[in-house]
Design a protein around this motif. Structure first.
Motif, PDB file in Angstrom:
ATOM      1  N   VAL A  59       0.856  -1.180   0.000  1.00 34.87           N
ATOM      2  CA  VAL A  59       0.000   0.000   0.000  1.00 34.87           C
ATOM      3  C   VAL A  59       0.892   1.231   0.000  1.00 34.87           C
ATOM      4  O   VAL A  59       1.753   1.381   0.866  1.00 34.87           O
ATOM      5  CB  VAL A  59      -0.939  -0.002   1.220  1.00 34.87           C
ATOM      6  CG1 VAL A  59      -1.769   1.272   1.256  1.00 34.87           C
ATOM      7  CG2 VAL A  59      -1.842  -1.234   1.178  1.00 34.87           C
ATOM      8  N   THR A  85      -8.315   2.471  -0.396  1.00 29.10           N
ATOM      9  CA  THR A  85      -7.181   2.235  -1.291  1.00 29.10           C
ATOM     10  C   THR A  85      -7.569   2.449  -2.757  1.00 29.10           C
ATOM     11  O   THR A  85      -6.767   2.168  -3.656  1.00 29.10           O
ATOM     12  CB  THR A  85      -6.654   0.799  -1.112  1.00 29.10           C
ATOM     13  OG1 THR A  85      -7.764  -0.108  -1.120  1.00 29.10           O
ATOM     14  CG2 THR A  85      -5.885   0.653   0.187  1.00 29.10           C
ATOM     15  N   ASN A 107      -3.399   0.505  -5.468  1.00 31.50           N
ATOM     16  CA  ASN A 107      -2.723   0.337  -4.177  1.00 31.50           C
ATOM     17  C   ASN A 107      -2.335   1.686  -3.581  1.00 31.50           C
ATOM     18  O   ASN A 107      -1.297   1.846  -2.963  1.00 31.50           O
ATOM     19  CB  ASN A 107      -1.505  -0.589  -4.299  1.00 31.50           C
ATOM     20  CG  ASN A 107      -0.400  -0.013  -5.181  1.00 31.50           C
ATOM     21  OD1 ASN A 107      -0.652   0.780  -6.086  1.00 31.50           O
ATOM     22  ND2 ASN A 107       0.836  -0.426  -4.933  1.00 31.50           N
ATOM     23  N   PHE A 111      -3.444   5.047  -1.042  1.00 31.98           N
ATOM     24  CA  PHE A 111      -4.068   5.175   0.269  1.00 31.98           C
ATOM     25  C   PHE A 111      -4.529   6.608   0.444  1.00 31.98           C
ATOM     26  O   PHE A 111      -3.717   7.529   0.581  1.00 31.98           O
ATOM     27  CB  PHE A 111      -3.094   4.789   1.391  1.00 31.98           C
ATOM     28  CG  PHE A 111      -3.734   4.777   2.755  1.00 31.98           C
ATOM     29  CD1 PHE A 111      -4.567   3.742   3.135  1.00 31.98           C
ATOM     30  CD2 PHE A 111      -3.519   5.816   3.649  1.00 31.98           C
ATOM     31  CE1 PHE A 111      -5.174   3.727   4.379  1.00 31.98           C
ATOM     32  CE2 PHE A 111      -4.124   5.818   4.901  1.00 31.98           C
ATOM     33  CZ  PHE A 111      -4.952   4.763   5.266  1.00 31.98           C
TER      34      PHE A 111
END
Length: 338
Positions: free
Chosen positions: A190, A294, A313, A315
């Motif tokens: 992430v 995400t 991926n 955040f």
């Protein structure tokens, strides 16, 4: 039988939309997967698992951290508990099942309120407090999710993970949908905003009660497809249709402001026109969607026999990026392809 691939250039606008979002958010990888009329019409993988040198390319078996998309699996477990009578009614008070909670705070809060984000509770550190009277507004708070996972375990004797594996993952042969205590090579990193991945902690619980679920694009799409088909795959009723119907029907309190989001068992459901809906304006009534921080989105449009998944991926939302506008636009772009 799950869908097979039959590419369709009519859906190229969706790939363009995902590429545009990929260039707006802070991420290293993405995927898009669309099932229409029982065929896979779009399947594309973009970028790599991380920004590290020699990082693995995003591919079919790549698993993305789905963040709040996990709530569709929690909602499913609650629907299972309701259907089989472990929970007698979604209008039962939470205190009936979790009597150890503080009565003054939790009084009059029902399972329906938890499922539809209308419970009015929040927490700071270990302290739960009330933000507004129960059933009077809508807020997206973790405290309600924590209570639901505890209720599932208390009433059924099974974890959220147990129920999903027993009813769906094992019968359908899913091997790319799970909760993980430790990372492995098929899990993306992430990407945090300029902080690196080292600050991202993976919880140790694998019971489905923590935010450590990773799913591949194809298995997230197949999860949506199972819902689209009301639990029937290859002519076999894998899951009772009533569980799916419970999960994806609107259960928000009737007296709630009609411009607030409408929810099923944690799914966002398109019912009445609502100014604060997270589903695109052109997406038809009866559609349902689940989102993750995400950037992961799963949208099911029964009227068009369609399931769409986009995965990143990233955040959060970088400066200048309007997440809700973008996710609504994703649904509207899908509709423009039909």
């Amino acid at each position: 039988m799950l869908p097979s691939f039959k590419g369709n250039n009519n859906f190229s606008l969706i790939l363009n939309h995902v590429n545009q979002t990929f260039n707006q958010v802070i991420c290293s990888g993405a995927a898009v997967y669309v099932i229409h009329n029982d065929s896979i019409v779009l399947e594309e993988y973009i970028g790599k698992h991380s920004n590290k040198p020699n990082a693995r390319k995003v591919q079919k078996d790549t698993q993305f951290h789905v963040a709040s998309v996990r709530k569709s699996y929690i909602g499913f477990a609650v629907a299972y508990a309701v259907y089989y009578g472990y929970i007698q009614s979604m209008d039962d008070q939470v205190l009936k099942y979790l009597p150890e909670l503080e009565e003054a705070i939790w009084k009059d809060t029902t399972i329906r309120h938890l499922l539809t984000h209308t419970h009015g509770l929040n927490h700071r550190a270990e302290t739960v407090f009330r933000e507004y009277p129960v059933g009077q507004n809508w807020t997206y708070r973790q405290v309600g999710i924590d209570a639901l996972t505890k209720i599932v375990k208390t009433t059924t004797g099974k974890s959220v993970s147990d129920i999903n594996h027993e009813l769906v993952f094992t019968p359908l042969g899913f091997s790319e949908s799970n909760w993980y205590a430790h990372k492995h090579q098929k899990l993306v990193e992430v990407i945090l905003s300029g902080e690196g991945d080292g600050n991202w902690k993976t919880p140790e619980s694998i019971e489905g009660d923590k935010m450590n679920m990773y799913v591949s694009a194809r298995e997230l799409a197949f999860w949506g497809y199972l819902h689209l088909k009301q639990g029937i795959i290859d002519g076999k009723q894998i899951v009772p249709k009533e569980i799916i119907q419970l999960a994806t029907s609107v259960h928000s309190p009737r007296n709630i402001d009609k411009d607030l989001p409408q929810n099923g068992f944690l799914w966002f459901v398109k019912e009445l026109p609502a100014k604060k809906s997270e589903i695109g304006e052109r997406v038809p009534k009866g559609s349902y969607q689940i989102l993750g921080y995400t950037g992961v989105t799963l949208l099911v449009i029964p009227q068009e026999n369609l399931v769409a998944v986009r995965m990143f991926n990233s955040f959060g939302s970088p400066e200048g990026y309007d997440y809700l506008s973008d996710v609504r636009s994703f649904g509207d772009t899908i509709m423009s392809c039909l």
